[in-house]
Write a protein that holds these residues in place. Structure first.
Motif, PDB file in Angstrom:
ATOM      1  N   LYS A  44       0.808  -1.232   0.000  1.00 50.89           N
ATOM      2  CA  LYS A  44       0.000   0.000   0.000  1.00 50.89           C
ATOM      3  C   LYS A  44       0.836   1.274   0.000  1.00 50.89           C
ATOM      4  O   LYS A  44       0.386   2.306  -0.479  1.00 50.89           O
ATOM      5  CB  LYS A  44      -0.930   0.034   1.216  1.00 50.89           C
ATOM      6  N   GLU A  45       2.038   1.211   0.564  1.00 54.96           N
ATOM      7  CA  GLU A  45       2.868   2.419   0.651  1.00 54.96           C
ATOM      8  C   GLU A  45       3.608   2.709  -0.663  1.00 54.96           C
ATOM      9  O   GLU A  45       4.186   3.767  -0.835  1.00 54.96           O
ATOM     10  CB  GLU A  45       3.879   2.293   1.798  1.00 54.96           C
ATOM     11  N   ASP A  51      -5.870   0.061  -5.204  1.00 58.26           N
ATOM     12  CA  ASP A  51      -6.743  -0.936  -4.583  1.00 58.26           C
ATOM     13  C   ASP A  51      -7.527  -1.653  -5.677  1.00 58.26           C
ATOM     14  O   ASP A  51      -8.389  -1.056  -6.334  1.00 58.26           O
ATOM     15  CB  ASP A  51      -7.693  -0.270  -3.581  1.00 58.26           C
ATOM     16  N   LEU A  52      -7.232  -2.919  -5.865  1.00 59.89           N
ATOM     17  CA  LEU A  52      -7.860  -3.683  -6.951  1.00 59.89           C
ATOM     18  C   LEU A  52      -9.348  -3.906  -6.727  1.00 59.89           C
ATOM     19  O   LEU A  52     -10.072  -4.182  -7.679  1.00 59.89           O
ATOM     20  CB  LEU A  52      -7.136  -5.019  -7.132  1.00 59.89           C
ATOM     21  N   LYS A  53      -9.805  -3.776  -5.480  1.00 63.87           N
ATOM     22  CA  LYS A  53     -11.246  -3.910  -5.221  1.00 63.87           C
ATOM     23  C   LYS A  53     -12.042  -2.789  -5.893  1.00 63.87           C
ATOM     24  O   LYS A  53     -13.242  -2.918  -6.092  1.00 63.87           O
ATOM     25  CB  LYS A  53     -11.535  -3.885  -3.712  1.00 63.87           C
ATOM     26  N   LEU A  54     -11.373  -1.689  -6.228  1.00 66.67           N
ATOM     27  CA  LEU A  54     -12.041  -0.546  -6.854  1.00 66.67           C
ATOM     28  C   LEU A  54     -12.102  -0.656  -8.374  1.00 66.67           C
ATOM     29  O   LEU A  54     -12.664   0.213  -9.030  1.00 66.67           O
ATOM     30  CB  LEU A  54     -11.330   0.761  -6.453  1.00 66.67           C
ATOM     31  N   ILE A  55     -11.517  -1.699  -8.920  1.00 65.79           N
ATOM     32  CA  ILE A  55     -11.491  -1.879 -10.381  1.00 65.79           C
ATOM     33  C   ILE A  55     -12.554  -2.907 -10.755  1.00 65.79           C
ATOM     34  O   ILE A  55     -12.459  -4.076 -10.374  1.00 65.79           O
ATOM     35  CB  ILE A  55     -10.091  -2.320 -10.850  1.00 65.79           C
ATOM     36  N   ASP A  56     -13.544  -2.473 -11.513  1.00 66.08           N
ATOM     37  CA  ASP A  56     -14.700  -3.338 -11.780  1.00 66.08           C
ATOM     38  C   ASP A  56     -14.407  -4.524 -12.691  1.00 66.08           C
ATOM     39  O   ASP A  56     -15.163  -5.488 -12.717  1.00 66.08           O
ATOM     40  CB  ASP A  56     -15.888  -2.522 -12.315  1.00 66.08           C
ATOM     41  N   TRP A  57     -13.326  -4.514 -13.429  1.00 64.12           N
ATOM     42  CA  TRP A  57     -13.010  -5.626 -14.318  1.00 64.12           C
ATOM     43  C   TRP A  57     -12.032  -6.631 -13.696  1.00 64.12           C
ATOM     44  O   TRP A  57     -11.605  -7.573 -14.361  1.00 64.12           O
ATOM     45  CB  TRP A  57     -12.515  -5.136 -15.679  1.00 64.12           C
ATOM     46  N   ILE A  58     -11.695  -6.421 -12.421  1.00 61.43           N
ATOM     47  CA  ILE A  58     -10.882  -7.392 -11.689  1.00 61.43           C
ATOM     48  C   ILE A  58     -11.764  -8.026 -10.627  1.00 61.43           C
ATOM     49  O   ILE A  58     -12.364  -7.344  -9.814  1.00 61.43           O
ATOM     50  CB  ILE A  58      -9.643  -6.737 -11.045  1.00 61.43           C
ATOM     51  N   GLU A  59     -11.844  -9.354 -10.675  1.00 61.90           N
ATOM     52  CA  GLU A  59     -12.657 -10.100  -9.713  1.00 61.90           C
ATOM     53  C   GLU A  59     -11.727 -10.842  -8.754  1.00 61.90           C
ATOM     54  O   GLU A  59     -10.814 -11.548  -9.183  1.00 61.90           O
ATOM     55  CB  GLU A  59     -13.536 -11.098 -10.461  1.00 61.90           C
ATOM     56  N   ILE A  60     -11.944 -10.658  -7.473  1.00 61.14           N
ATOM     57  CA  ILE A  60     -11.161 -11.345  -6.447  1.00 61.14           C
ATOM     58  C   ILE A  60     -11.976 -12.542  -5.984  1.00 61.14           C
ATOM     59  O   ILE A  60     -13.137 -12.404  -5.625  1.00 61.14           O
ATOM     60  CB  ILE A  60     -10.856 -10.396  -5.264  1.00 61.14           C
ATOM     61  N   GLN A  61     -11.353 -13.721  -6.020  1.00 61.79           N
ATOM     62  CA  GLN A  61     -12.109 -14.937  -5.726  1.00 61.79           C
ATOM     63  C   GLN A  61     -11.322 -15.853  -4.784  1.00 61.79           C
ATOM     64  O   GLN A  61     -10.118 -16.022  -4.920  1.00 61.79           O
ATOM     65  CB  GLN A  61     -12.410 -15.654  -7.041  1.00 61.79           C
ATOM     66  N   GLU A  62     -12.047 -16.442  -3.855  1.00 65.35           N
ATOM     67  CA  GLU A  62     -11.479 -17.431  -2.920  1.00 65.35           C
ATOM     68  C   GLU A  62     -11.319 -18.768  -3.634  1.00 65.35           C
ATOM     69  O   GLU A  62     -12.142 -19.115  -4.490  1.00 65.35           O
ATOM     70  CB  GLU A  62     -12.428 -17.651  -1.734  1.00 65.35           C
TER      71      GLU A  62
END
Length: 160
Positions: A44-45, A51-62
């Motif tokens: 982060k520094e 922050d990839l959570k703010l990019i709508d075309w990137i999906e974070i998956q478990e």
């Protein structure tokens, strides 16, 4: 829809040179496992952090079965989860730069590319003008690339 799963290093490399959007241009949507997101969050520094959570075309998956990480003891969590998630989702493409992770991906018969492959494809499609300039910038920003690999990529891009 194609399923493209990326590891940490290609995302960080593209962030460093301001070219993360190439992933969207080439593949539409990218899937990353939670471990990859967490690895990026640890930076982060960094000046290039996003922050990839703010990019709508990137999906974070478990991943479905966290215990399956035990099969990849010589890989970090991000690489292991990329391979596991790629298997679970029957990925069309795996994006990974690390040598050991790439060996596993080849054994698992995944279609594979890395940062340089993305830049080469982007040059081919006219999304970037100079592969060589971006490779030099990456190097200046702390990403080590083998001189032989750089030379081969520049030849493939017909920039010699």
């Amino acid at each position: 829809m194609h399923k493209t799963i990326s590891n940490t290093t290609p995302i960080i490399s593209l962030l460093k040179i301001g070219k993360l959007n190439l992933l969207k241009e080439l593949y539409g949507k990218i899937i990353i496992p939670t471990a990859v997101y967490q690895e990026i969050e640890r930076g982060k520094e960094k000046q290039y952090y996003h922050d990839l959570k703010l990019i709508d075309w990137i999906e974070i998956q478990e991943i479905s079965n966290p215990d399956s990480r035990d099969y990849f003891l010589d890989l970090d969590d991000g690489e292991a989860e990329v391979l596991i998630l790629s298997k679970e989702l029957k990925a069309d493409l795996v994006i990974m730069d690390e040598i050991m992770g790439r060996r596993y991906a080849k054994q698992l018969e995944f279609n594979l590319t890395g940062t340089i492959g993305i830049l080469l494809k982007s040059k081919e499609k006219g999304l970037i003008t100079s592969l060589k300039d971006l490779l030099i910038e990456l190097n200046k920003k702390g990403t080590w690339l083998s001189p032989k690999l750089i030379s081969e990529a520049i030849k493939l891009a017909e920039e010699e």
